[in-house]
Design a protein around this motif. Structure first.
Motif, mmCIF file in Angstrom:
data_model
loop_
_atom_site.group_PDB
_atom_site.id
_atom_site.type_symbol
_atom_site.label_atom_id
_atom_site.label_comp_id
_atom_site.label_asym_id
_atom_site.label_seq_id
_atom_site.Cartn_x
_atom_site.Cartn_y
_atom_site.Cartn_z
ATOM 1 N N VAL A 31 48.795 81.581 97.931
ATOM 2 C CA VAL A 31 47.510 81.125 97.780
ATOM 3 C C VAL A 31 46.564 81.384 99.183
ATOM 4 O O VAL A 31 45.584 81.869 98.947
ATOM 5 C CB VAL A 31 47.431 79.682 97.177
ATOM 6 C CG1 VAL A 31 46.154 79.055 97.289
ATOM 7 C CG2 VAL A 31 48.100 79.337 95.862
ATOM 8 N N ILE A 32 47.294 81.165 100.165
ATOM 9 C CA ILE A 32 46.654 81.013 101.367
ATOM 10 C C ILE A 32 46.318 82.434 101.821
ATOM 11 O O ILE A 32 45.227 83.011 102.028
ATOM 12 C CB ILE A 32 47.287 80.176 102.530
ATOM 13 C CG1 ILE A 32 47.131 78.732 102.160
ATOM 14 C CG2 ILE A 32 46.494 80.384 103.712
ATOM 15 C CD1 ILE A 32 45.929 78.148 101.814
ATOM 16 N N HIS A 33 47.274 83.253 101.512
ATOM 17 C CA HIS A 33 47.264 84.896 101.893
ATOM 18 C C HIS A 33 46.494 85.197 100.957
ATOM 19 O O HIS A 33 45.435 86.356 101.470
ATOM 20 C CB HIS A 33 48.725 85.375 101.671
ATOM 21 C CG HIS A 33 49.765 85.075 103.021
ATOM 22 N ND1 HIS A 33 49.341 85.549 104.063
ATOM 23 C CD2 HIS A 33 50.764 84.202 102.792
ATOM 24 C CE1 HIS A 33 50.489 85.251 104.833
ATOM 25 N NE2 HIS A 33 51.223 84.335 104.254
ATOM 26 N N HIS A 34 46.005 84.811 99.795
ATOM 27 C CA HIS A 34 45.144 85.627 98.942
ATOM 28 C C HIS A 34 43.664 85.371 99.352
ATOM 29 O O HIS A 34 42.790 86.263 99.451
ATOM 30 C CB HIS A 34 45.218 85.265 97.302
ATOM 31 C CG HIS A 34 46.373 85.886 96.841
ATOM 32 N ND1 HIS A 34 46.340 87.250 96.583
ATOM 33 C CD2 HIS A 34 47.489 85.539 96.120
ATOM 34 C CE1 HIS A 34 47.524 87.486 95.972
ATOM 35 N NE2 HIS A 34 48.070 86.278 95.743
ATOM 36 N N ASP A 46 41.027 71.738 94.485
ATOM 37 C CA ASP A 46 42.312 70.771 94.884
ATOM 38 C C ASP A 46 43.058 71.403 96.350
ATOM 39 O O ASP A 46 43.267 70.367 97.125
ATOM 40 C CB ASP A 46 43.435 70.719 93.941
ATOM 41 C CG ASP A 46 43.817 72.081 93.783
ATOM 42 O OD1 ASP A 46 43.044 73.116 93.329
ATOM 43 O OD2 ASP A 46 45.223 72.209 93.551
ATOM 44 N N VAL A 47 42.700 72.590 96.388
ATOM 45 C CA VAL A 47 43.257 73.272 97.760
ATOM 46 C C VAL A 47 42.302 72.907 98.752
ATOM 47 O O VAL A 47 42.637 72.340 100.026
ATOM 48 C CB VAL A 47 43.169 74.793 97.805
ATOM 49 C CG1 VAL A 47 43.445 75.350 99.143
ATOM 50 C CG2 VAL A 47 44.301 75.114 96.883
ATOM 51 N N LEU A 48 40.810 72.878 98.659
ATOM 52 C CA LEU A 48 39.815 72.220 99.968
ATOM 53 C C LEU A 48 40.051 70.946 100.094
ATOM 54 O O LEU A 48 40.242 70.670 100.877
ATOM 55 C CB LEU A 48 38.509 72.725 99.170
ATOM 56 C CG LEU A 48 37.868 74.138 99.086
ATOM 57 C CD1 LEU A 48 36.793 74.169 98.451
ATOM 58 C CD2 LEU A 48 37.822 74.672 100.534
ATOM 59 N N ALA A 49 40.092 70.252 98.682
ATOM 60 C CA ALA A 49 40.324 68.796 99.152
ATOM 61 C C ALA A 49 41.719 68.502 99.976
ATOM 62 O O ALA A 49 41.645 67.562 100.734
ATOM 63 C CB ALA A 49 40.547 68.110 97.708
ATOM 64 N N GLN A 50 42.708 69.162 99.732
ATOM 65 C CA GLN A 50 43.842 68.890 100.523
ATOM 66 C C GLN A 50 43.736 69.459 102.140
ATOM 67 O O GLN A 50 44.066 68.697 102.789
ATOM 68 C CB GLN A 50 45.123 69.959 99.902
ATOM 69 C CG GLN A 50 46.500 69.614 100.528
ATOM 70 C CD GLN A 50 46.940 67.842 100.501
ATOM 71 O OE1 GLN A 50 46.385 67.344 99.416
ATOM 72 N NE2 GLN A 50 47.502 67.534 101.373
ATOM 73 N N ILE A 51 43.007 70.619 102.326
ATOM 74 C CA ILE A 51 42.495 70.997 103.805
ATOM 75 C C ILE A 51 41.806 69.697 104.357
ATOM 76 O O ILE A 51 42.163 69.055 105.451
ATOM 77 C CB ILE A 51 41.866 72.039 103.778
ATOM 78 C CG1 ILE A 51 42.534 73.256 103.212
ATOM 79 C CG2 ILE A 51 41.085 72.444 105.066
ATOM 80 C CD1 ILE A 51 41.773 74.660 102.969
ATOM 81 N N PHE A 52 40.814 69.095 103.606
ATOM 82 C CA PHE A 52 40.083 68.047 104.198
ATOM 83 C C PHE A 52 40.789 66.816 104.353
ATOM 84 O O PHE A 52 40.566 66.163 105.193
ATOM 85 C CB PHE A 52 38.685 67.804 103.502
ATOM 86 C CG PHE A 52 37.816 69.219 103.375
ATOM 87 C CD1 PHE A 52 37.640 69.765 104.440
ATOM 88 C CD2 PHE A 52 37.413 69.334 102.120
ATOM 89 C CE1 PHE A 52 36.993 71.102 104.317
ATOM 90 C CE2 PHE A 52 36.692 70.761 102.128
ATOM 91 C CZ PHE A 52 36.293 71.467 103.140
ATOM 92 N N LYS A 53 41.568 66.430 103.557
ATOM 93 C CA LYS A 53 42.782 65.404 103.511
ATOM 94 C C LYS A 53 43.743 65.495 104.808
ATOM 95 O O LYS A 53 43.858 64.578 105.637
ATOM 96 C CB LYS A 53 43.468 65.256 102.370
ATOM 97 C CG LYS A 53 44.200 63.953 102.253
ATOM 98 C CD LYS A 53 44.945 63.802 101.001
ATOM 99 C CE LYS A 53 45.983 62.685 101.003
ATOM 100 N NZ LYS A 53 46.534 62.544 99.718
#
Length: 94
Positions: A31-34, A46-53
């Motif tokens: 996911v991150i590599h893409h 949900d990925v952005l939210a997890q980054i900020f959390k």
């Protein structure tokens, strides 16, 4: 700076490589590599939210819109790690 470049910048600011950054977010490394390759230029909410959390000093406005400064109060995630490392262990019997 494009979104995928800002994500690369965030990863570099953590002192991690893309795979370990993905692990820290509990997302698949692909996911991150893409995202950083530019093939998938819009991260899921949900990925952005997890980054900020996980990394609360990263500015959401900067990461999403490219406006303002990358870090809240100028504190990068790696700066925060070093601050945490300075906290004495409460279990020490000194």
């Amino acid at each position: 700076m494009e979104l995928h470049e800002r994500i690369r910048y965030v990863i570099a600011s953590t002192g991690m490589n893309p795979s370990s950054f993905a692990e820290s977010l509990f997302v698949d490394r692909m996911v991150i590599h893409h995202y950083i390759s530019g093939r998938k230029n819009k991260p899921r909410f949900d990925v952005l939210a997890q980054i900020f959390k996980t990394y609360p000093t990263i500015s959401a406005r900067w990461l999403i819109l490219g406006e303002g400064q990358p870090f809240i109060n100028g504190r990068s995630p790696i700066d925060m790690k070093y601050d945490i490392d300075k906290i004495p262990d409460l279990n020490d019997d000194e």
